[in-house]
Design a protein around this motif. Structure first.
Motif, PDB file in Angstrom:
ATOM      1  N   SER A   1     -37.182  29.499 -36.585  1.00 12.30           N
ATOM      2  CA  SER A   1     -35.812  29.365 -37.085  1.00 12.30           C
ATOM      3  C   SER A   1     -35.645  28.117 -37.943  1.00 12.30           C
ATOM      4  O   SER A   1     -34.725  28.043 -38.755  1.00 12.30           O
ATOM      5  CB  SER A   1     -34.818  29.336 -35.924  1.00 12.30           C
ATOM      6  OG  SER A   1     -34.816  30.589 -35.279  1.00 12.30           O
TER       7      SER A   1
ATOM      8  N   SER B   1     -37.077  29.825 -41.404  1.00 11.34           N
ATOM      9  CA  SER B   1     -36.461  31.024 -41.967  1.00 11.34           C
ATOM     10  C   SER B   1     -34.952  30.963 -41.803  1.00 11.34           C
ATOM     11  O   SER B   1     -34.457  30.716 -40.705  1.00 11.34           O
ATOM     12  CB  SER B   1     -36.968  32.279 -41.240  1.00 11.34           C
ATOM     13  OG  SER B   1     -38.346  32.469 -41.447  1.00 11.34           O
TER      14      SER B   1
ATOM     15  N   ALA C   1     -31.328  33.041 -41.655  1.00  6.05           N
ATOM     16  CA  ALA C   1     -30.983  34.379 -41.146  1.00  6.05           C
ATOM     17  C   ALA C   1     -31.162  35.418 -42.249  1.00  6.05           C
ATOM     18  O   ALA C   1     -31.676  36.523 -42.006  1.00  6.05           O
ATOM     19  CB  ALA C   1     -29.550  34.384 -40.626  1.00  6.05           C
ATOM     20  N   HIS C   2     -30.778  35.050 -43.454  1.00  6.47           N
ATOM     21  CA  HIS C   2     -30.921  35.980 -44.581  1.00  6.47           C
ATOM     22  C   HIS C   2     -32.396  36.301 -44.832  1.00  6.47           C
ATOM     23  O   HIS C   2     -32.755  37.471 -45.039  1.00  6.47           O
ATOM     24  CB  HIS C   2     -30.270  35.367 -45.825  1.00  6.47           C
ATOM     25  CG  HIS C   2     -30.191  36.299 -46.991  1.00  6.47           C
ATOM     26  ND1 HIS C   2     -31.198  36.436 -47.908  1.00  6.47           N
ATOM     27  CD2 HIS C   2     -29.222  37.159 -47.372  1.00  6.47           C
ATOM     28  CE1 HIS C   2     -30.849  37.337 -48.818  1.00  6.47           C
ATOM     29  NE2 HIS C   2     -29.644  37.793 -48.515  1.00  6.47           N
TER      30      HIS C   2
ATOM     31  N   LEU D   1     -34.722  36.395 -42.628  1.00  2.00           N
ATOM     32  CA  LEU D   1     -35.183  37.298 -41.565  1.00  2.00           C
ATOM     33  C   LEU D   1     -34.798  38.739 -41.861  1.00  2.00           C
ATOM     34  O   LEU D   1     -35.582  39.659 -41.637  1.00  2.00           O
ATOM     35  CB  LEU D   1     -34.590  36.868 -40.209  1.00  2.00           C
ATOM     36  CG  LEU D   1     -35.027  35.495 -39.707  1.00  2.00           C
ATOM     37  CD1 LEU D   1     -34.321  35.187 -38.390  1.00  2.00           C
ATOM     38  CD2 LEU D   1     -36.539  35.448 -39.533  1.00  2.00           C
ATOM     39  N   GLY D   2     -33.574  38.923 -42.356  1.00  2.00           N
ATOM     40  CA  GLY D   2     -33.140  40.276 -42.698  1.00  2.00           C
ATOM     41  C   GLY D   2     -33.976  40.866 -43.818  1.00  2.00           C
ATOM     42  O   GLY D   2     -34.417  42.023 -43.749  1.00  2.00           O
TER      43      GLY D   2
ATOM     44  N   LEU E   1     -31.403  44.690 -32.336  1.00  2.00           N
ATOM     45  CA  LEU E   1     -31.434  43.235 -32.433  1.00  2.00           C
ATOM     46  C   LEU E   1     -31.039  42.638 -31.086  1.00  2.00           C
ATOM     47  O   LEU E   1     -30.066  43.067 -30.470  1.00  2.00           O
ATOM     48  CB  LEU E   1     -30.449  42.817 -33.523  1.00  2.00           C
ATOM     49  CG  LEU E   1     -30.586  41.396 -34.045  1.00  2.00           C
ATOM     50  CD1 LEU E   1     -30.216  41.341 -35.513  1.00  2.00           C
ATOM     51  CD2 LEU E   1     -29.727  40.452 -33.248  1.00  2.00           C
TER      52      LEU E   1
ATOM     53  N   ILE F   1     -28.417  38.011 -41.064  1.00  2.00           N
ATOM     54  CA  ILE F   1     -29.488  39.013 -40.972  1.00  2.00           C
ATOM     55  C   ILE F   1     -29.041  40.327 -41.616  1.00  2.00           C
ATOM     56  O   ILE F   1     -29.794  40.960 -42.369  1.00  2.00           O
ATOM     57  CB  ILE F   1     -29.901  39.217 -39.502  1.00  2.00           C
ATOM     58  CG1 ILE F   1     -30.595  37.945 -38.973  1.00  2.00           C
ATOM     59  CG2 ILE F   1     -30.822  40.428 -39.356  1.00  2.00           C
ATOM     60  CD1 ILE F   1     -30.853  37.952 -37.475  1.00  2.00           C
TER      61      ILE F   1
ATOM     62  N   ILE G   1     -35.863  41.138 -33.768  1.00  2.00           N
ATOM     63  CA  ILE G   1     -35.362  42.208 -34.618  1.00  2.00           C
ATOM     64  C   ILE G   1     -36.395  43.319 -34.624  1.00  2.00           C
ATOM     65  O   ILE G   1     -37.544  43.103 -35.021  1.00  2.00           O
ATOM     66  CB  ILE G   1     -35.156  41.725 -36.074  1.00  2.00           C
ATOM     67  CG1 ILE G   1     -34.386  40.398 -36.102  1.00  2.00           C
ATOM     68  CG2 ILE G   1     -34.445  42.779 -36.904  1.00  2.00           C
ATOM     69  CD1 ILE G   1     -34.370  39.744 -37.485  1.00  2.00           C
TER      70      ILE G   1
END
Lengths: 342, 342
Positions: free
Chosen positions: A60, A63, A65-66, A68-69, A94, A108, A138
């Protein structure tokens, strides 16, 4: 970062997520019922599932959150494209710790939207599940339409075929090396501020690792162009070429000149890779480039030749020029992960 | 318990798991490639995904590995059956701590096999993913064939319809109550030895919670029998009836005599439930019974009438007799989980 999942609750969190998710053209019945219903016009569908867990699969501190998505979408879309299928839809399960800000989940969702939008327009999220967990994770399942064609498996390569690739080689591995070298605190813990500096100094390599954009749209043209075998390079060129070789009962020879060209392009993109460039090209994972074999003749647009399939069925192996390449490369989460998160 | 995942590694673990997984009749291309390919003869497929995480969703002191496999299969199969679809295939993404014995994963695989075998013969596992994680978790995505029929959604109930159920009501909730009461150590931590005693003394209730067997095969007959709406009772009869009511823009009246009959059957099965029986029937979750509405007339075999759909579109609600039932019931992992595992 705003309120947490525990404060907002499951129902309200889902309400905020749904409008941000990309719509799937193939959706016949969307989220809100016990199951979704997805079109499969040729009477079959391709399906793949892949799990990203905080710790072994991402940090974290590195990366967003965006990111990760985007990555969760892209890695699954690549597995669909590598069959020669057109991605149609995703479902996303998730799980997150109770103290996770709801904004992380929204980020995400935005990354899933942008990943689909960039690489597979028309593909979207048709359903999902939300749960609590000690670690953010995820699980994406992706679907594809083969449009009447036979799936392109790993096992169809034949001696005399050309080996070709579409997409980046070595960038994601080089990005991970930079992050582990410079994106950590003095004790080796992933560090957000330092990672930000690494990303600013090496944007292409770090983005290739954290939020890769894969030429998903080249999967169908590869199939139409006669690909005899295909897979995505998730664990490194040599390791995935070996998988193709073993499944097809052939050997694969990588052309040293082509490998050198790839390595020089990587150095030109970012001199920081230095003399490690060839090693990233050969053994760096997570680029998710499409690796395919084609009969002699012109290659589909977007593919470049990097080798050939040889008739050595007795002992399938990967050679670079005349030399067998023994180093394994790749990533075994059960052998490679120390238990650290960050 | 034998060697761990870290000792055996990902590739060898997968090799041991695959032969134990159930085969899917609909499998056109199975595990081993980037994607599987599954038949969808009517040009559509139903799809649902559900995540089980150690801590919020199960306790390892209570559930055997085999239980987990059965429950992971069954909860997803129920979501497919509740659309009136015939389950065809699953994909399974599993993450586990490095020190997990490989035998745990083999037990889960056996549970998936037996869950499919019991409830949906012909349905099997066509693909999956294995990852490392701080907590054991199982993400199942399940597929179904609508065989040319319209999906049975939650929104089709009409005033005058009968409300009917197939499967158990209250057993799983009662089993969980017994486990929390007697299956714990003095400090409230889940305890395997005590849970074993509870299970021996109350086999039906505890099995309904830990390894439910749902009448999956009644989903298709419900659709053929004219079901206007259907869902599976995952969070409690009243809460799920309310979902159906809201989606359909109607109210739902549960028949007090039918509820009483269900409660008396539960007491007859196991007197330990005592005067909590009606509360388990109304608000106990995780039975995954099929709750459906049908036009007046004979019900499909296996369904029993428990109420009626009323014309109260202005304020959809659930009544028991003439009394609105306000208690919510159900399970929000972000509100209800304390972070404890065990």
């Amino acid at each position: 970062m705003g309120p947490t999942l525990a404060e907002v609750g499951e129902g309200e969190t889902l309400k905020r997520i749904f409008p941000r998710l990309p719509h799937a053209d193939a959706e016949l019945l969307g989220p809100g019922d016990d199951s979704a219903v997805v079109a499969a016009p040729d009477g079959r569908f391709a399906v793949t599932t892949d799990l990203m867990v905080h710790g072994p699969d991402f940090r974290s501190a590195w990366s967003s959150a965006h990111d990760l998505g985007v990555k969760a979408a892209m890695t699954n879309l690549a597995d669909v494209a590598a069959m020669g299928a057109r991605p149609t839809a995703l479902v996303v399960a998730l799980a997150a710790p109770l103290d996770t800000p709801v904004d992380v989940l929204l980020g995400i969702a935005d990354g899933l939207r942008d990943g689909c939008g960039l690489a597979a327009p028309g593909c979207g999220v048709v359903g999902g599940d939300l749960s609590a967990s000690p670690a953010l994770m995820i699980a994406v399942t992706a679907f594809g339409d083969l449009e009447g064609r036979a799936p392109v498996t790993r096992s169809g390569a034949r001696p005399g075929d050309q080996l070709a690739v579409a997409g980046d080689l070595g960038r994601a591995g080089a990005g991970l090396w930079l992050l582990f070298r410079d994106g950590v605190a003095a004790d080796g813990t992933p560090d957000a501020a330092r990672a930000g500096e690494v990303r600013a100094a090496h944007p292409e390599l770090v983005a290739a690792q954290l939020a890769p954009v894969v030429p998903i749209a080249l999967g169908v043209p590869a199939a139409l162009g006669g690909a005899t075998a295909m897979l995505d390079v998730s664990d490194g060129l040599v390791l995935d070429a070996r998988r193709l070789a073993v499944a097809s009962g052939c050997s694969v020879e990588l052309d040293p000149a082509a490998v050198d060209l790839e390595a020089r392009a990587l150095v030109a993109l970012d001199p920081a890779v230095g003399d490690r460039a060839a090693s990233f090209v050969l053994a760096g994972g997570e680029d998710h480039a499409l690796l395919a074999t084609f009969p002699p003749g012109p290659l589909p647009e977007g593919f470049r030749r990097i080798g050939a399939v040889l008739d050595r069925s007795a002992a399938p192996e990967v050679l670079v020029g005349a030399t067998p390449y023994a180093e394994l490369g790749g990533w075994d989460p059960y052998a490679g992960w120390t238990g650290a998160a960050g």
